[in-house]
Write a protein that holds these residues in place. Structure first.
Motif, PDB file in Angstrom:
ATOM      1  N   ALA A   1       0.775  -0.834  -0.196  1.00  6.06           N
ATOM      2  CA  ALA A   1      -0.012  -0.019   0.201  1.00  6.06           C
ATOM      3  C   ALA A   1       0.920   1.159  -0.220  1.00  6.06           C
ATOM      4  O   ALA A   1       0.694   1.798   0.237  1.00  6.06           O
ATOM      5  CB  ALA A   1      -1.134  -0.035   1.413  1.00  6.06           C
ATOM      6  N   GLU A   2       1.500   1.504  -0.916  1.00  3.87           N
ATOM      7  CA  GLU A   2       3.090   2.379  -0.868  1.00  3.87           C
ATOM      8  C   GLU A   2       2.648   3.504  -1.539  1.00  3.87           C
ATOM      9  O   GLU A   2       3.258   4.363  -0.831  1.00  3.87           O
ATOM     10  CB  GLU A   2       4.503   1.682  -2.229  1.00  3.87           C
ATOM     11  CG  GLU A   2       4.000   1.212  -3.173  1.00  3.87           C
ATOM     12  CD  GLU A   2       3.207   0.634  -3.525  1.00  3.87           C
ATOM     13  OE1 GLU A   2       3.271  -0.210  -2.598  1.00  3.87           O
ATOM     14  OE2 GLU A   2       3.380   0.039  -5.545  1.00  3.87           O
ATOM     15  N   SER A   3       1.129   3.872  -2.254  1.00  2.00           N
ATOM     16  CA  SER A   3       1.055   4.587  -2.692  1.00  2.00           C
ATOM     17  C   SER A   3      -0.521   4.824  -2.888  1.00  2.00           C
ATOM     18  O   SER A   3      -1.255   3.997  -3.005  1.00  2.00           O
ATOM     19  CB  SER A   3       2.038   4.993  -4.043  1.00  2.00           C
ATOM     20  OG  SER A   3       1.557   3.738  -4.846  1.00  2.00           O
ATOM     21  N   GLY A   4      -0.322   6.340  -3.648  1.00  3.06           N
ATOM     22  CA  GLY A   4      -2.079   5.953  -3.925  1.00  3.06           C
ATOM     23  C   GLY A   4      -2.424   5.563  -5.210  1.00  3.06           C
ATOM     24  O   GLY A   4      -2.925   5.495  -5.822  1.00  3.06           O
ATOM     25  N   TRP A   5      -1.686   5.480  -5.808  1.00  2.72           N
ATOM     26  CA  TRP A   5      -2.050   4.296  -7.336  1.00  2.72           C
ATOM     27  C   TRP A   5      -2.391   2.818  -6.605  1.00  2.72           C
ATOM     28  O   TRP A   5      -3.158   2.948  -7.236  1.00  2.72           O
ATOM     29  CB  TRP A   5      -0.336   3.631  -8.040  1.00  2.72           C
ATOM     30  CG  TRP A   5      -0.946   3.849  -9.298  1.00  2.72           C
ATOM     31  CD1 TRP A   5      -1.018   4.066 -10.992  1.00  2.72           C
ATOM     32  CD2 TRP A   5      -0.466   2.541  -9.209  1.00  2.72           C
ATOM     33  NE1 TRP A   5      -0.826   3.271 -11.691  1.00  2.72           N
ATOM     34  CE2 TRP A   5      -0.676   2.275 -10.935  1.00  2.72           C
ATOM     35  CE3 TRP A   5      -1.191   1.191  -8.920  1.00  2.72           C
ATOM     36  CZ2 TRP A   5      -0.983   0.561 -11.743  1.00  2.72           C
ATOM     37  CZ3 TRP A   5      -0.578  -0.410  -9.289  1.00  2.72           C
ATOM     38  CH2 TRP A   5      -1.064  -0.440 -10.591  1.00  2.72           C
ATOM     39  N   ARG A   6      -1.223   2.521  -5.782  1.00  2.00           N
ATOM     40  CA  ARG A   6      -2.003   0.822  -5.332  1.00  2.00           C
ATOM     41  C   ARG A   6      -2.824   0.967  -4.527  1.00  2.00           C
ATOM     42  O   ARG A   6      -3.352  -0.127  -4.937  1.00  2.00           O
ATOM     43  CB  ARG A   6      -0.430   0.944  -4.723  1.00  2.00           C
ATOM     44  CG  ARG A   6      -0.441  -1.062  -3.951  1.00  2.00           C
ATOM     45  CD  ARG A   6      -0.257  -1.945  -5.003  1.00  2.00           C
ATOM     46  NE  ARG A   6       1.189  -0.820  -5.579  1.00  2.00           N
ATOM     47  CZ  ARG A   6       1.683  -1.820  -6.807  1.00  2.00           C
ATOM     48  NH1 ARG A   6       0.657  -2.649  -7.616  1.00  2.00           N
ATOM     49  NH2 ARG A   6       2.629  -1.686  -7.868  1.00  2.00           N
TER      50      ARG A   6
ATOM     51  N   THR B   1      -0.309  -9.418 -13.229  1.00  2.97           N
ATOM     52  CA  THR B   1      -0.894  -7.677 -13.439  1.00  2.97           C
ATOM     53  C   THR B   1      -0.179  -6.871 -12.342  1.00  2.97           C
ATOM     54  O   THR B   1       0.713  -7.140 -12.013  1.00  2.97           O
ATOM     55  CB  THR B   1      -2.345  -7.913 -13.072  1.00  2.97           C
ATOM     56  OG1 THR B   1      -2.828  -6.650 -12.575  1.00  2.97           O
ATOM     57  CG2 THR B   1      -2.011  -8.774 -12.146  1.00  2.97           C
ATOM     58  N   ASP B   2      -0.225  -5.503 -13.085  1.00  2.00           N
ATOM     59  CA  ASP B   2       0.989  -4.601 -13.373  1.00  2.00           C
ATOM     60  C   ASP B   2       1.889  -4.456 -13.266  1.00  2.00           C
ATOM     61  O   ASP B   2       3.049  -3.729 -14.877  1.00  2.00           O
ATOM     62  CB  ASP B   2       0.497  -4.111 -11.430  1.00  2.00           C
ATOM     63  CG  ASP B   2       1.400  -2.712 -10.819  1.00  2.00           C
ATOM     64  OD1 ASP B   2       1.842  -2.149 -11.528  1.00  2.00           O
ATOM     65  OD2 ASP B   2       1.453  -3.016 -10.178  1.00  2.00           O
ATOM     66  N   ARG B   3       2.470  -5.438 -12.697  1.00  5.94           N
ATOM     67  CA  ARG B   3       4.034  -5.491 -12.950  1.00  5.94           C
ATOM     68  C   ARG B   3       4.508  -7.510 -13.680  1.00  5.94           C
ATOM     69  O   ARG B   3       3.262  -7.794 -12.764  1.00  5.94           O
ATOM     70  CB  ARG B   3       4.679  -5.566 -11.315  1.00  5.94           C
ATOM     71  CG  ARG B   3       4.570  -3.770 -10.775  1.00  5.94           C
ATOM     72  CD  ARG B   3       5.356  -4.181 -10.239  1.00  5.94           C
ATOM     73  NE  ARG B   3       5.259  -2.492  -9.175  1.00  5.94           N
ATOM     74  CZ  ARG B   3       6.079  -2.446  -8.244  1.00  5.94           C
ATOM     75  NH1 ARG B   3       7.177  -2.609  -7.845  1.00  5.94           N
ATOM     76  NH2 ARG B   3       5.718  -0.845  -7.707  1.00  5.94           N
TER      77      ARG B   3
ATOM     78  N   ASP C   1       3.259  -0.254 -20.617  1.00  7.97           N
ATOM     79  CA  ASP C   1       4.595  -0.506 -20.732  1.00  7.97           C
ATOM     80  C   ASP C   1       5.039   0.652 -20.314  1.00  7.97           C
ATOM     81  O   ASP C   1       5.777   1.923 -20.248  1.00  7.97           O
ATOM     82  CB  ASP C   1       4.975   0.594 -22.401  1.00  7.97           C
ATOM     83  CG  ASP C   1       5.744   0.032 -22.768  1.00  7.97           C
ATOM     84  OD1 ASP C   1       6.772  -0.375 -22.231  1.00  7.97           O
ATOM     85  OD2 ASP C   1       5.623   0.153 -24.081  1.00  7.97           O
ATOM     86  N   PHE C   2       6.184   0.372 -18.879  1.00  9.12           N
ATOM     87  CA  PHE C   2       6.895   1.414 -18.706  1.00  9.12           C
ATOM     88  C   PHE C   2       7.853   1.863 -19.085  1.00  9.12           C
ATOM     89  O   PHE C   2       8.107   3.687 -18.626  1.00  9.12           O
ATOM     90  CB  PHE C   2       7.179   0.411 -16.726  1.00  9.12           C
ATOM     91  CG  PHE C   2       6.477  -0.164 -16.372  1.00  9.12           C
ATOM     92  CD1 PHE C   2       4.905   0.326 -15.508  1.00  9.12           C
ATOM     93  CD2 PHE C   2       6.558  -1.652 -15.735  1.00  9.12           C
ATOM     94  CE1 PHE C   2       4.064   0.387 -14.634  1.00  9.12           C
ATOM     95  CE2 PHE C   2       5.812  -1.650 -14.491  1.00  9.12           C
ATOM     96  CZ  PHE C   2       4.456  -1.235 -14.340  1.00  9.12           C
ATOM     97  N   VAL C   3       8.573   1.201 -20.141  1.00  5.51           N
ATOM     98  CA  VAL C   3       9.558   2.452 -20.622  1.00  5.51           C
ATOM     99  C   VAL C   3       9.150   3.317 -21.644  1.00  5.51           C
ATOM    100  O   VAL C   3       9.620   4.478 -21.321  1.00  5.51           O
ATOM    101  CB  VAL C   3      10.190   0.801 -21.912  1.00  5.51           C
ATOM    102  CG1 VAL C   3      11.136   2.171 -22.515  1.00  5.51           C
ATOM    103  CG2 VAL C   3      10.473  -0.376 -21.144  1.00  5.51           C
TER     104      VAL C   3
HETATM  105  O1  AHR Z   1       3.948  -0.482 -10.561  1.00  9.53           O
HETATM  106  C1  AHR Z   1       3.047   0.620 -10.950  1.00  9.53           C
HETATM  107  C2  AHR Z   1       3.678   1.881  -9.920  1.00  9.53           C
HETATM  108  O2  AHR Z   1       3.901   1.207  -8.434  1.00  9.53           O
HETATM  109  C3  AHR Z   1       2.793   2.837  -9.603  1.00  9.53           C
HETATM  110  O3  AHR Z   1       3.790   4.358 -10.883  1.00  9.53           O
HETATM  111  C4  AHR Z   1       3.359   3.161  -7.898  1.00  9.53           C
HETATM  112  O4  AHR Z   1       2.579   4.982  -7.421  1.00  9.53           O
HETATM  113  C5  AHR Z   1       3.195   2.281  -7.563  1.00  9.53           C
HETATM  114  O5  AHR Z   1       3.792   1.978  -6.516  1.00  9.53           O
END
Ligand code: AHR
Length: 329
Positions: free
Chosen positions: A49-54, A126-128, A145-147
């Motif tokens: 739960a590190e970020s608003g995104w998460r 998912t996501d990563r 696509d993070f790149v």
């Molecule tokens: O994997 C997505 C990233 O993870 C988001 O950009 C970041 O905010 C989150 O913690």
């Protein structure tokens, strides 16, 4: 018959708890194993739960599971790979129908993914993504696509600094070390700015995608570097933390230091609309509905594309002002 099966399931769960030191799952169900009612059971291991995104991503997944009638076993790994591996093993022991996870780092997943494959449980990333050479270890990867996100951030800066006579000093707040978004956004940004030799990264360090860490690392950057023109933060939260450090150092964010971030969560968009950020490359957390759709398909044995890329855009200050009233997260 049903009672006997339920008792057997209960025994399995108790044994799992005793053997593994606790079931991490805390989803919509309190029973172990695949549901008797024909519902698909999805074990999901979240990064943390590190970020608003998460937070927005977790909400999207939980809401979509409820809407899709999928029984979700949700685990929060608190940004630790060992917790994710433990959760995945628990899901395997509980014989869930499908496993999905957002890997905190890219490497070190082959063994546990092979265990899931041997147990006949399909896995969705998912996501990563992961860096496993054996692509048969998972069914598909749904995410950004993070790149490209890093490249879009860099290209905007190249455009803005066209014609700058002297060097442009950039500091970079990286995401979690070893994570796909940190590796890839760094790479994409570096590729883009390489087209202008005036653009120089003078300091680059991890802020772990967290607001507090972003603030702390930015304080160090400001102390060590008398001249900082640009901050590139790998997510909004670290950028928002850095704003506090920049203001405390007597500088005006968005004017004295150009700030570029990634995500476009509400707080980030607010900062952009108010002129404290200068540009955001979007990363969408709303992956829940697509994930549930994929879970149903892989459970039914249907073929799914190996890669599903999330649609995303970018925001300038003017575009943020327009988009903000309708921003859902
Ligand atoms: O994997 C997505 C990233 O993870 C988001 O950009 C970041 O905010 C989150 O913690």
């Amino acid at each position: 018959m049903r009672t006997r099966r339920t008792v057997r399931t209960l025994v399995t769960v108790v044994a799992t708890v005793l053997l593994t030191g606790g079931v991490a799952a805390c989803g919509n169900s309190d029973t172990g194993g695949s549901a008797d009612d024909g519902k698909i059971t999805l074990g999901f291991s979240q990064v943390g739960a590190e970020s608003g995104w998460r937070t927005a991503n977790t909400t999207s997944i939980k809401e979509a599971a409820t809407r899709a009638g999928i029984e979700l076993k949700f685990d929060d790994a608190q940004q630790k790979q060992e917790n994710q591996i433990k959760a995945i093993r628990n899901f395997i022991q509980q014989k869930v129908d499908v496993i999905a996870f957002s890997p905190v780092v890219e490497s070190g997943w082959d063994t546990v993914l092979k265990e899931a494959k041997d147990a006949g449980i399909p896995v969705i990333l998912t996501d990563r993504s992961v860096d496993s050479a054996d692509k048969s270890l998972y069914k598909t990867f749904l995410g950004s696509d993070f790149v490209k996100e890093g490249r879009l951030a860099g290209e905007w800066l190249v455009e803005q600094t066209r014609g700058a006579s002297g060097p442009v000093h950039i500091v970079e707040l990286q995401g979690t070390t070893g994570s796909a978004p940190a590796n890839d956004r760094k790479e994409g940004f570096a590729q883009a700015i390489a087209t202008n030799p005036n653009l120089k990264i003078v300091a680059s360090q991890s802020g772990d995608f967290k607001r507090a860490d972003g603030k702390q690392v930015m304080e160090q950057f400001l102390k060590a570097n008398p001249k900082i023109d640009v901050l590139f933060a790998h997510n909004d939260d670290m950028g928002l933390g850095a704003l506090e450090a920049i203001t405390a150092a007597g500088k005006v964010p968005g004017r004295d230091i150009t700030i570029i971030t990634i995500d476009a969560v509400k707080d980030g968009m607010q900062a952009l609309a108010e002129g404290r950020f200068n540009f955001i490359a979007e990363c969408s957390p709303l992956l829940g509905p697509q994930l549930m759709d994929l879970a149903k398909k892989v459970h039914a044995g249907e073929e799914v594309p190996a890669r599903i890329e999330t649609e995303e855009t970018t925001f300038t200050q003017e575009q943020a002002k327009e988009a903000l009233p309708n921003r859902r997260y």
